[in-house]
Design a protein around this motif. Sequence first.
Motif, PDB file in Angstrom:
ATOM      1  N   GLU A 160      27.554  32.443  51.182  1.00 19.32           N
ATOM      2  CA  GLU A 160      27.746  33.373  49.431  1.00 19.32           C
ATOM      3  C   GLU A 160      26.403  33.360  49.369  1.00 19.32           C
ATOM      4  O   GLU A 160      25.210  32.976  49.341  1.00 19.32           O
ATOM      5  CB  GLU A 160      28.357  31.983  47.692  1.00 19.32           C
ATOM      6  CG  GLU A 160      30.054  31.302  48.418  1.00 19.32           C
ATOM      7  CD  GLU A 160      30.846  31.707  47.205  1.00 19.32           C
ATOM      8  OE1 GLU A 160      30.557  33.445  47.025  1.00 19.32           O
ATOM      9  OE2 GLU A 160      31.464  30.982  47.070  1.00 19.32           O
ATOM     10  N   THR A 162      33.442  41.024  41.770  1.00 19.76           N
ATOM     11  CA  THR A 162      34.947  41.934  40.840  1.00 19.76           C
ATOM     12  C   THR A 162      33.083  42.526  39.966  1.00 19.76           C
ATOM     13  O   THR A 162      33.287  44.467  39.479  1.00 19.76           O
ATOM     14  CB  THR A 162      35.188  40.996  40.144  1.00 19.76           C
ATOM     15  OG1 THR A 162      36.381  40.349  40.488  1.00 19.76           O
ATOM     16  CG2 THR A 162      35.937  41.679  38.577  1.00 19.76           C
ATOM     17  N   ARG A 187      25.283  25.068  46.068  1.00 16.22           N
ATOM     18  CA  ARG A 187      26.033  25.298  45.465  1.00 16.22           C
ATOM     19  C   ARG A 187      26.491  24.854  45.076  1.00 16.22           C
ATOM     20  O   ARG A 187      27.614  24.076  43.900  1.00 16.22           O
ATOM     21  CB  ARG A 187      26.043  26.414  45.065  1.00 16.22           C
ATOM     22  CG  ARG A 187      27.127  27.316  44.527  1.00 16.22           C
ATOM     23  CD  ARG A 187      27.731  28.648  45.077  1.00 16.22           C
ATOM     24  NE  ARG A 187      29.057  28.301  45.554  1.00 16.22           N
ATOM     25  CZ  ARG A 187      29.922  28.307  44.760  1.00 16.22           C
ATOM     26  NH1 ARG A 187      30.201  28.656  43.652  1.00 16.22           N
ATOM     27  NH2 ARG A 187      31.202  28.526  45.870  1.00 16.22           N
ATOM     28  N   TYR A 211      28.372  27.152  37.809  1.00 14.07           N
ATOM     29  CA  TYR A 211      27.025  28.516  37.223  1.00 14.07           C
ATOM     30  C   TYR A 211      26.061  27.812  36.435  1.00 14.07           C
ATOM     31  O   TYR A 211      25.230  28.869  37.011  1.00 14.07           O
ATOM     32  CB  TYR A 211      28.213  29.751  37.002  1.00 14.07           C
ATOM     33  CG  TYR A 211      29.758  30.170  37.424  1.00 14.07           C
ATOM     34  CD1 TYR A 211      29.416  31.211  38.632  1.00 14.07           C
ATOM     35  CD2 TYR A 211      30.721  29.544  37.692  1.00 14.07           C
ATOM     36  CE1 TYR A 211      29.928  31.656  39.562  1.00 14.07           C
ATOM     37  CE2 TYR A 211      31.825  29.889  38.881  1.00 14.07           C
ATOM     38  CZ  TYR A 211      31.852  30.519  39.140  1.00 14.07           C
ATOM     39  OH  TYR A 211      32.392  31.017  40.471  1.00 14.07           O
ATOM     40  N   LYS A 236      36.607  28.517  39.794  1.00 16.01           N
ATOM     41  CA  LYS A 236      35.456  28.474  39.426  1.00 16.01           C
ATOM     42  C   LYS A 236      35.239  27.625  37.894  1.00 16.01           C
ATOM     43  O   LYS A 236      36.481  28.761  37.034  1.00 16.01           O
ATOM     44  CB  LYS A 236      35.743  30.343  38.799  1.00 16.01           C
ATOM     45  CG  LYS A 236      35.951  30.912  39.784  1.00 16.01           C
ATOM     46  CD  LYS A 236      36.228  32.362  39.012  1.00 16.01           C
ATOM     47  CE  LYS A 236      35.646  32.959  39.003  1.00 16.01           C
ATOM     48  NZ  LYS A 236      34.314  33.735  38.784  1.00 16.01           N
ATOM     49  N   ASN A 271      30.771  36.990  47.096  1.00 19.80           N
ATOM     50  CA  ASN A 271      30.393  36.760  48.731  1.00 19.80           C
ATOM     51  C   ASN A 271      30.000  37.805  49.388  1.00 19.80           C
ATOM     52  O   ASN A 271      29.594  38.684  49.037  1.00 19.80           O
ATOM     53  CB  ASN A 271      32.313  36.608  49.103  1.00 19.80           C
ATOM     54  CG  ASN A 271      33.280  35.782  48.351  1.00 19.80           C
ATOM     55  OD1 ASN A 271      34.062  35.939  48.158  1.00 19.80           O
ATOM     56  ND2 ASN A 271      33.062  34.418  49.143  1.00 19.80           N
ATOM     57  N   ARG A 292      44.281  32.147  40.999  1.00 21.32           N
ATOM     58  CA  ARG A 292      43.016  31.366  41.378  1.00 21.32           C
ATOM     59  C   ARG A 292      42.780  30.945  40.078  1.00 21.32           C
ATOM     60  O   ARG A 292      42.004  29.239  40.604  1.00 21.32           O
ATOM     61  CB  ARG A 292      42.225  32.097  41.841  1.00 21.32           C
ATOM     62  CG  ARG A 292      41.199  31.815  42.101  1.00 21.32           C
ATOM     63  CD  ARG A 292      39.686  32.265  42.775  1.00 21.32           C
ATOM     64  NE  ARG A 292      39.502  33.651  41.906  1.00 21.32           N
ATOM     65  CZ  ARG A 292      39.053  35.035  42.184  1.00 21.32           C
ATOM     66  NH1 ARG A 292      38.064  34.984  43.441  1.00 21.32           N
ATOM     67  NH2 ARG A 292      37.970  35.106  41.143  1.00 21.32           N
ATOM     68  N   THR A 330      26.987  34.658  42.803  1.00 20.88           N
ATOM     69  CA  THR A 330      28.341  35.144  42.628  1.00 20.88           C
ATOM     70  C   THR A 330      28.901  36.348  42.880  1.00 20.88           C
ATOM     71  O   THR A 330      29.998  36.360  42.486  1.00 20.88           O
ATOM     72  CB  THR A 330      28.580  34.683  40.439  1.00 20.88           C
ATOM     73  OG1 THR A 330      28.099  36.284  40.773  1.00 20.88           O
ATOM     74  CG2 THR A 330      27.750  33.702  39.791  1.00 20.88           C
ATOM     75  N   GLY A 363      37.411  34.595  47.146  1.00 24.26           N
ATOM     76  CA  GLY A 363      37.569  36.263  46.093  1.00 24.26           C
ATOM     77  C   GLY A 363      38.585  37.167  46.349  1.00 24.26           C
ATOM     78  O   GLY A 363      38.416  37.281  47.727  1.00 24.26           O
ATOM     79  N   VAL A 364      38.763  37.643  45.451  1.00 20.82           N
ATOM     80  CA  VAL A 364      39.480  39.001  45.311  1.00 20.82           C
ATOM     81  C   VAL A 364      38.880  40.485  46.235  1.00 20.82           C
ATOM     82  O   VAL A 364      39.412  41.158  46.925  1.00 20.82           O
ATOM     83  CB  VAL A 364      40.543  39.270  44.161  1.00 20.82           C
ATOM     84  CG1 VAL A 364      40.866  40.758  44.515  1.00 20.82           C
ATOM     85  CG2 VAL A 364      40.371  37.676  43.812  1.00 20.82           C
ATOM     86  N   THR A 365      37.225  40.550  45.952  1.00 19.79           N
ATOM     87  CA  THR A 365      36.677  41.441  46.284  1.00 19.79           C
ATOM     88  C   THR A 365      36.846  40.990  47.753  1.00 19.79           C
ATOM     89  O   THR A 365      36.631  42.508  48.929  1.00 19.79           O
ATOM     90  CB  THR A 365      35.455  42.178  45.876  1.00 19.79           C
ATOM     91  OG1 THR A 365      35.935  41.830  44.216  1.00 19.79           O
ATOM     92  CG2 THR A 365      34.652  42.974  46.499  1.00 19.79           C
TER      93      THR A 365
HETATM   94  C1  LIG Z   1      31.109  31.970  43.487  1.00 18.80           C
HETATM   95  C2  LIG Z   1      31.627  33.032  43.346  1.00 18.80           C
HETATM   96  N1  LIG Z   1      31.998  33.737  44.852  1.00 18.80           N
HETATM   97  C3  LIG Z   1      32.251  34.854  44.229  1.00 18.80           C
HETATM   98  C4  LIG Z   1      33.164  35.467  43.907  1.00 18.80           C
HETATM   99  C5  LIG Z   1      33.474  36.757  44.091  1.00 18.80           C
HETATM  100  O1  LIG Z   1      35.307  36.954  43.611  1.00 18.80           O
HETATM  101  P1  LIG Z   1      35.983  37.803  43.266  1.00 18.80           P
HETATM  102  O2  LIG Z   1      35.949  38.995  44.471  1.00 18.80           O
HETATM  103  O3  LIG Z   1      37.126  37.478  43.152  1.00 18.80           O
HETATM  104  O4  LIG Z   1      34.739  37.980  42.134  1.00 18.80           O
HETATM  105  C6  LIG Z   1      32.740  35.117  42.612  1.00 18.80           C
HETATM  106  C7  LIG Z   1      32.894  35.830  41.248  1.00 18.80           C
HETATM  107  O5  LIG Z   1      34.448  35.989  40.956  1.00 18.80           O
HETATM  108  C8  LIG Z   1      32.030  33.701  42.612  1.00 18.80           C
HETATM  109  O6  LIG Z   1      32.107  33.934  41.141  1.00 18.80           O
END
Ligand SMILES: Cc1ncc(COP(=O)(O)O)c(C=O)c1O
Length: 356
Positions: free
Chosen positions: A233, A303, A187, A202, A197, A238, A98, A236, A259-261
């Motif tokens: 979203e 995360t 956003r 942000y 990112k 999802n 990413r 920050t 998002g990884v989560t």
């Molecule tokens: C805008 C945004 N959405 C979603 C996420 C969640 O992503 P992840 O689960 O990879 O941290 C993040 C944080 O990293 C973010 O900045």
Amino acid sequence: MNSSITPKLNILKTETSRVKEVDFDNLVFGSTFTDHMFECDFINGEWQNPTIRPYGNLSISPGAKVFHYGQAVFEGMKAYKDEDGKVWLFRPQQNFERINKSAKRLAIPEFPRDIFFEALTTLVRMDKEWIQPGLGNSLYIRPFVMATQVGVSASPSTEYKFMILAAPAQAYYTGDVRVVIADHYSRAANGGVGAAKAAGNYGAQFYPTNLAREKGFHQVIWTDDSEHKYLEEAGTMNVFFRVNDTLITAPVSDRILDGVTRKSVIDIAKHNNIDVEVRPVLVSEIVEAAKDGSLKEIFGAGTAAVISPVSAIGHKEHVYELTKPEDSYSARFKKDLMSIQHNITEDPFGWRFEVK
Ligand SMILES: Cc1ncc(COP(=O)(O)O)c(C=O)c1O
């Protein structure tokens, strides 16, 4: 860069660790950094001089492009320590891919995989005393890249600095989150940088989030920029909705971070035979579901906070309160995810990555 000519990682160790001075029970998220940091410069078309050195200030020209055009991207990931003192990363390959996807969108040269993983694992290993065992404790890791070429002409930099910092962390949010649905500010936009990112994404959220805070909310649920009709979203994170027993989340797009989560929650839900719908989510359907009681849960996934249950949503003049159901999905996903991250349970997905 060809991996066969990957430059050797230079290591300069600190003489005096600060770890004994840290009050691990009262950490402010992301403000205390470990003993070491990684840096690597892109000069003359090549990433060079990868170095881990004691954490400290940089010397950088005020004319560097990052200060004028915000050409910078970052990542957020975590390391965890299990009860046996073993250290684990969670899906680090995803963050590596990413940051390069984000870099590409910002016209920043991609970073080589070999140096990334060598630097990441060496840094975590060197500073592993900073990771506390126990659920919720972690080491937050912040890789980032910035444009360092001096010059205020609005064009891509020819020089960059890639860095990795690490900060011990406890649970990020405390308590449930009150969110308000955006109906004016946005956003991200189609064709924009929402899926990257990018640092500026942000900074641009702070003002509308401050306005939401003045009204008693913690975060904004961002909607599509053209009509504010779709929920995308949460701050920050999802965002997921549970209507009756179905879990719903928006598909990733130009406007939504992959998002990884988020993808981990979807996999865990499917693994548990929960119905998952990945599709555009209308504001109107969620407001209707809040009114008729079929909206059981909303939660953010990311995360930093892992899973953040939403306790109320504001829309126009109305606020809809949510009561956490006994069979809460958010609590279950949080437990399942954290148990995998902390090496408490089996990892049927192969997500854990041991730092040996
Ligand atoms: C805008 C945004 N959405 C979603 C996420 C969640 O992503 P992840 O689960 O990879 O941290 C993040 C944080 O990293 C973010 O900045």
